[in-house]
Design a protein around this motif. Structure first.
Motif, PDB file in Angstrom:
ATOM      1  N   THR A 142       0.832  -1.195   0.000  1.00 60.77           N
ATOM      2  CA  THR A 142       0.000   0.000   0.000  1.00 60.77           C
ATOM      3  C   THR A 142       0.872   1.253   0.000  1.00 60.77           C
ATOM      4  N   ALA A 143       1.894   1.260   0.833  1.00 63.23           N
ATOM      5  CA  ALA A 143       2.811   2.406   0.872  1.00 63.23           C
ATOM      6  C   ALA A 143       3.559   2.559  -0.448  1.00 63.23           C
ATOM      7  N   ALA A 144       4.004   1.438  -1.014  1.00 65.63           N
ATOM      8  CA  ALA A 144       4.715   1.480  -2.295  1.00 65.63           C
ATOM      9  C   ALA A 144       3.811   2.006  -3.402  1.00 65.63           C
ATOM     10  N   ALA A 145       2.554   1.587  -3.387  1.00 67.50           N
ATOM     11  CA  ALA A 145       1.606   2.049  -4.406  1.00 67.50           C
ATOM     12  C   ALA A 145       1.391   3.554  -4.304  1.00 67.50           C
ATOM     13  N   GLY A 146       1.316   4.080  -3.091  1.00 72.23           N
ATOM     14  CA  GLY A 146       1.119   5.513  -2.915  1.00 72.23           C
ATOM     15  C   GLY A 146       2.271   6.319  -3.480  1.00 72.23           C
ATOM     16  N   VAL A 147       3.501   5.866  -3.237  1.00 67.88           N
ATOM     17  CA  VAL A 147       4.669   6.566  -3.770  1.00 67.88           C
ATOM     18  C   VAL A 147       4.710   6.460  -5.296  1.00 67.88           C
ATOM     19  N   MET A 148       4.429   5.275  -5.832  1.00 65.82           N
ATOM     20  CA  MET A 148       4.469   5.108  -7.279  1.00 65.82           C
ATOM     21  C   MET A 148       3.409   5.957  -7.963  1.00 65.82           C
ATOM     22  N   GLN A 149       2.243   6.058  -7.356  1.00 65.37           N
ATOM     23  CA  GLN A 149       1.205   6.894  -7.954  1.00 65.37           C
ATOM     24  C   GLN A 149       1.639   8.350  -7.996  1.00 65.37           C
ATOM     25  N   LEU A 150       2.269   8.814  -6.925  1.00 63.22           N
ATOM     26  CA  LEU A 150       2.755  10.190  -6.896  1.00 63.22           C
ATOM     27  C   LEU A 150       3.759  10.429  -8.019  1.00 63.22           C
ATOM     28  N   LEU A 151       4.651   9.473  -8.228  1.00 57.16           N
ATOM     29  CA  LEU A 151       5.638   9.605  -9.295  1.00 57.16           C
ATOM     30  C   LEU A 151       4.967   9.581 -10.672  1.00 57.16           C
ATOM     31  N   GLN A 152       3.951   8.762 -10.810  1.00 59.56           N
ATOM     32  CA  GLN A 152       3.223   8.736 -12.077  1.00 59.56           C
ATOM     33  C   GLN A 152       2.565  10.085 -12.358  1.00 59.56           C
ATOM     34  N   GLN A 153       1.999  10.675 -11.329  1.00 62.97           N
ATOM     35  CA  GLN A 153       1.351  11.974 -11.495  1.00 62.97           C
ATOM     36  C   GLN A 153       2.359  13.052 -11.867  1.00 62.97           C
ATOM     37  N   GLN A 154       3.598  12.835 -11.486  1.00 66.01           N
ATOM     38  CA  GLN A 154       4.654  13.780 -11.822  1.00 66.01           C
ATOM     39  C   GLN A 154       5.263  13.483 -13.190  1.00 66.01           C
ATOM     40  N   GLY A 155       4.694  12.471 -13.849  1.00 69.98           N
ATOM     41  CA  GLY A 155       5.191  12.137 -15.178  1.00 69.98           C
ATOM     42  C   GLY A 155       6.424  11.277 -15.170  1.00 69.98           C
TER      43      GLY A 155
END
Length: 300
Positions: A165-178
């Motif tokens: 869950t924590a890893a998914a949150g960080v990866m989503q943030l990076l995705q949103q940053q392109g």
């Protein structure tokens, strides 16, 4: 004392002193105590334990993730690579279940393999049924968290849920940053760095919410060195970085043989038994990391 799917029982012995007997026989407000008393005449005031809320790791923002899906940021080959890695990791946990149970029968409840087997089977079932969301890296990590949350019991299930869950949150943030999902061509190193950041966040969550640390003889002794190695080797590309992480995890798992257990049921096991048996959780973590590294190397 009982445990979900636990093989056997646990007995706690107390050396009774004469002045302790009347105290143990006195009525108490604890519901499971043999001398439980719900009488209002009891003079024992209920103990008020301080409550310290701890926020859980940020999960996946489904609204943002849906928007990411529509952007089509992952190629078919990348989705296939994620699927192959997840399947390979789950398959190796299925294969290793008997060995993990054998290790855990010496240092724990004897069900480590069965616990991970439940999660691995559920992941493979979802992959086969095509209900496993692989559209983005964050969705993949979130899918794993959601599955183990439902399928795995025990401490391992909770900790793997928190980690992914924590890893998914960080990866989503990076995705949103392109960043973090384009691994082909010029974006390859960014992709490895993003996976390293997500992995490190997951491991940090396990450390925070699990209450253990390096040297406590837990799966963290494999995951912490793996996270460090993955980030250090990120510039070398995904294959080399994954291999470095797997090697570090294997070294950490082997090192648990010489560690004194400071957490979990292994902390009650005699040192002479621990000295010949690695921590099963660490062995499992090293095994699925190695399988991912092999899968990446196989397909280039």
């Amino acid at each position: 004392m009982t445990s979900l799917d636990m093989k056997g029982v646990s007995l706690t012995l107390l050396a009774i002193q004469p002045d302790m007997e009347p105290l143990l026989a006195a009525p108490a407000a604890a519901p499971a105590w043999p001398h439980h008393s719900s009488s209002s005449s009891s003079t024992a005031a209920p103990v008020q334990w301080p409550i310290r809320p701890v926020p859980l790791p940020a999960g996946l923002d489904e609204t943002a993730e849906d928007a990411t899906h529509s952007q089509g940021i992952c190629s078919d080959s990348y989705i296939a690579a994620m699927s192959n890695c997840v399947r390979a990791a789950a398959t190796t946990l299925v294969r290793m279940a008997p060995l993990l149970n054998e290790y855990d029968s010496k240092v724990g409840d004897g069900d480590c393999g069965d616990t991970l087997l439940s999660g691995a089977h559920a992941i493979l079932t979802a992959l086969d049924a095509k209900t496993f969301n692989l559209n983005t890296p964050a969705a993949t990590l979130h899918s794993i968290a959601a599955i183990v949350r439902q399928a795995m019991g025990g401490t391992s299930g909770g900790l793997y849920d928190v980690a992914f869950t924590a890893a998914a949150g960080v990866m989503q943030l990076l995705q949103q940053q392109g960043r973090g999902s384009r691994i082909a061509g010029a974006g390859q190193e960014l992709g490895v760095a993003a996976w390293g950041a997500a992995f490190a966040a997951g491991v940090s969550a396990v450390e925070r919410y699990g209450g253990a640390a390096a040297g406590c003889r837990t799966m963290l002794d494999a995951l912490l060195p793996a996270a460090a190695a993955l980030n250090e080797a990120a510039a070398a590309g995904p294959i080399a970085a994954a291999a470095a992480a797997a090697a570090a995890a294997e070294g950490g798992a082997e090192a648990t043989k010489s560690m004194r257990a400071l957490a979990g049921r292994a902390s009650y096991v005699p040192p002479e038994v621990l000295g010949s048996t690695p921590d099963p959780g660490a062995v499992a973590a090293a095994a699925w990391l190695r399988k991912i590294a092999e899968e990446l190397a196989k397909h280039g």
